[in-house]
Scaffold this active site. Structure first.
Site, mmCIF file in Angstrom:
data_model
loop_
_atom_site.group_PDB
_atom_site.id
_atom_site.type_symbol
_atom_site.label_atom_id
_atom_site.label_comp_id
_atom_site.label_asym_id
_atom_site.label_seq_id
_atom_site.Cartn_x
_atom_site.Cartn_y
_atom_site.Cartn_z
ATOM 1 N N HIS A 27 12.251 -39.675 6.502
ATOM 2 C CA HIS A 27 12.477 -40.341 5.220
ATOM 3 C C HIS A 27 11.329 -41.299 4.952
ATOM 4 O O HIS A 27 10.618 -41.734 5.868
ATOM 5 C CB HIS A 27 13.813 -41.085 5.198
ATOM 6 N N CYS A 28 11.119 -41.594 3.686
ATOM 7 C CA CYS A 28 10.160 -42.631 3.319
ATOM 8 C C CYS A 28 10.960 -43.768 2.686
ATOM 9 O O CYS A 28 12.120 -43.978 3.022
ATOM 10 C CB CYS A 28 9.078 -42.091 2.392
ATOM 11 N N MET A 29 10.403 -44.478 1.768
ATOM 12 C CA MET A 29 11.066 -45.654 1.219
ATOM 13 C C MET A 29 12.243 -45.299 0.319
ATOM 14 O O MET A 29 13.206 -46.060 0.230
ATOM 15 C CB MET A 29 10.045 -46.486 0.424
ATOM 16 N N ARG A 31 13.259 -41.585 -0.325
ATOM 17 C CA ARG A 31 13.738 -40.209 -0.321
ATOM 18 C C ARG A 31 13.859 -39.625 1.077
ATOM 19 O O ARG A 31 13.087 -39.947 1.978
ATOM 20 C CB ARG A 31 12.829 -39.329 -1.184
#
Length: 669
Positions: A27-29, A31
């Site tokens: 995951h990123c910030m 999504r």
């Protein structure tokens, strides 16, 4: 009872074909990013309707947007259901609710993160693609090289003992059997490589094996000969070796595909293999064997000349620069060279020298362990990586320990150079096979010169240790960290007592309600060109799935706070952070697109969650050139993520903007 994050995760799984259709999840910030095995099983429209899902984007991964503060909990719930860690491969049999022990150490996770970032920075060129092919061809053979090499070493030791009179004639049969087993690999190595090469080049494996076997000139028995068309002398069986095999099978793959394209299906099975073997066979015998034979002999002769003439200096330079070659992917080209040297000389003198690079890493790691005792995270990584590093598996130490710290990587390379100089000075130290390095290479050292190799290892250990102990330990690495990497030392230079006094309770700030009717000014976090957020090349931002805001195409590397407030979070990959203003706005600043894949390498920050900042205050930097070199978009996006608290947002116009310059006015409901 499942919580809401698990419910969102289950809803996502239900519309992507289940966990069994996911090969990896990170995951990123904002999504959840999933690598999907079969795209046909993904229901995009159904996915968009899952409660909690804000949108879906499809690129090289399937990206499900759930928003900051939620994404990490949803992603963790999803991998917990399968029993793996974030970023780890899903088992082929993965099902919801099935537990699998990951068994991975912190150093392996760190190494994978840094390694991925390092790979992301490399431009994909034709020669890197060629090196990748070479790697894929030979990696499946490495266990065979190791096994056969050890058997060859044992046979050599027993034969020497028999010659010296320590073993009787009764051992002859056993020694012969060992040599036969070893010969099962090296006598027919061309064929194995030809089959693997054909698979890699998408050709028929059997045809690849035949083309490779032609280099042995089967059926040519004296006095019959085939002339070398360049010299007129008889062609020698084996000319060209591995290098010739790789080139001939690569050409064969194109010829075969050409015939498949134009020959009718009804006669394809007859004429394609016939014509391919006839044409490529003649090409291999008359052109590839003489040319590749000359290249192979020249390479082996040149390397031997360099080692014999250069001695310690050549060994130092090879040991010093081998790890940078590994980082650039250039080391793969050495595999066929090693094999050519083994074929022509019985051993490869290159491998023991290059193995010193890993030994330098071991010495550097020991120095870091001693100097950085307070850093529990770092010492924990070193403890996990040292045993395998001593046995010759250097990646955990390189990518998990020395490379992220910077200077220790350089001093470790110096240690490798020192070990290489010792091996070069002694001379005549070669390995009978390729595969391991470190201590594990000792049984493969030829002609009983294992003691010289051990001296080289000890010199590399000592060189890496001393260079790192005195010159290669960053001050920040010596500060106290807990097992999670959080600073706990009172002497942190970047945080004074006054700053620590302003560090607030993040949870309390996040739950605070927005102030009704309050006005907030947002400034540019970077200098550059303002663009409308609807023009951003990412649906999650351009369609305002996460909220309204603005975007800037940066021209300078400084990053500033977009408003007065408190830092709520900074991603591990440093590509995004969140801030909550005193008026209750929740802001997300996202640095570039898909930059999560860079592992934090281009970014540097001087903030931590709970720290108060003022509008326009510089809090970090981003290396724009590194991001561009990795093929990523550098656009910086600032988004208000709690739009339900916002009454209106002023307009802005495209054009130049300085860092800290006013961009938007936002009024709360």
């Amino acid at each position: 009872m499942a919580d809401k994050y698990q419910n969102i995760g289950d809803g996502i799984y239900d519309h992507v074909g289940g966990p069994e259709n996911v090969s990896k999840l990170i995951h990123c910030m904002t999504r959840v990013r999933m690598t999907i095995r079969d795209d046909s099983e993904v229901d995009i429209e159904g996915l968009k309707k899952v409660p909690g899902v804000l949108g879906v984007a499809q690129e090289d991964t399937l990206q499900v947007i759930v928003g900051p503060g939620v994404v990490n909990k949803v992603a963790q719930a999803m991998v917990d259901e399968v029993g793996v860690d974030l970023g780890e491969p899903f088992p082929d049999s993965a099902k919801k609710g099935t537990s699998y022990a990951s068994g991975k150490s912190a150093v392996e996770a760190k190494a994978a993160e840094v390694h991925a970032a390092q790979k992301a920075k490399l431009k994909q060129t034709w020669w890197r693609a060629a090196l990748k092919h070479i790697s894929s061809i030979f990696i499946p053979l490495i266990p065979a090289f190791v096994g056969a090499g050890l058997i060859s070493g044992i046979a050599g030791i027993l034969a020497n003992m028999q010659t010296a009179g320590d073993l009787g004639a009764s051992w002859t049969t056993f020694i012969t059997v060992l040599k036969v087993i070893n010969g099962g690999l090296f006598t027919y190595l061309n064929i194995y490589v030809g089959i693997n090469a054909a698979k890699e080049f998408k050709a028929t494996p059997g045809l690849g094996g035949i083309i490779a076997g032609l280099i042995y000139l089967p059926g040519v028995i004296a006095p019959v000969t085939i002339p070398n068309i360049f010299t007129g002398s008889p062609l020698v069986a084996g000319s060209g070796g591995i290098i010739g095999v790789l080139f001939a099978v690569w050409v064969m793959s194109y010829v075969e595909r050409l015939f498949h394209k134009y020959i009718p299906d009804s006669i394809d099975i007859i004429f394609v293999p016939f014509l391919t073997l006839l044409i490529v066979g003649c090409f291999t015998i008359f052109l590839v064997m003489p040319t590749a034979g000359w290249v192979s002999n020249s390479l082996v002769g040149s390397i031997n000349w360099v080692l014999n003439v250069g001695g310690a200096f050549s060994g130092f330079m090879l040991g010093l620069f081998f790890l940078p070659m590994v980082m650039l992917g250039l080391h793969q080209i050495l595999t066929p060279i090693h094999l050519e040297m083994i074929k022509s000389m019985g051993n490869t003198p290159l491998l023991p020298i290059l193995a010193m690079a890993g030994a330098g890493q071991v010495g550097a790691a020991i120095a870091l362990w001693i100097r950085c005792r307070k850093n529990k995270q770092l010492t924990g990584m070193i403890k996990g990586a040292l045993p395998v590093g001593i046995l010759g598996v250097g990646e955990p130490l390189i990518y998990g320990v020395s490379l992220p710290l910077g200077r220790p990587f350089i001093t470790a390379c110096v240690g490798g150079g020192i070990g290489g100089a010792v091996i070069g000075a002694i001379g005549g130290i070669g390995a009978t096979s390729i595969g391991p390095s470190g201590m594990a290479l000792i049984p493969l050292i030829d002609n009983g010169k294992w003691l010289g190799y051990v001296f080289g290892l000890l010199a590399a250990y000592a060189g890496g240790f001393l260079a790192t102990y005195f010159f290669g330990v960053p001050k920040t690495a010596m500060l106290a960290h807990d097992a999670n990497g959080n600073l706990i030392d009172d002497a942190i230079a970047t945080e004074s007592k006054e700053e620590r006094a302003t560090t607030a309770d993040v949870d309390q700030i996040m739950t605070a309600a927005p102030i009704p009717g309050a006005n907030t000014g947002l400034v540019a976090p970077v200098a550059g060109s303002l663009v409308q957020i609807t023009e951003v090349k990412d649906d999650a931002f351009s369609q305002k799935m996460l909220g309204d805001g603005f975007a800037i195409e940066p021209t300078m590397e400084a990053i500033a706070a977009p408003a007065d407030g408190t830092i709520i979070s900074l991603t591990n990959t440093k590509h995004a952070f969140t801030l909550k203003t005193g008026t209750g706005l929740e802001l997300l600043v996202h640095l570039g697109l898909d930059t999560v894949e860079l592992g934090g390498v281009p970014f540097s920050f001087d903030i931590q969650p709970g720290q108060q900042v003022i509008s326009g205050q510089q809090i970090g930097t981003m290396d724009l050139q590194q991001i561009k070199d990795a093929g990523k978009d550098t656009t910086v996006i600032t988004v208000i993520t709690n739009m339900d608290a916002v009454a209106n947002v002023t307009e802005y116009y495209n054009g130049p903007v300085d860092v800290g310059a006013p961009v938007l006015q936002v009024r709360n409901k």
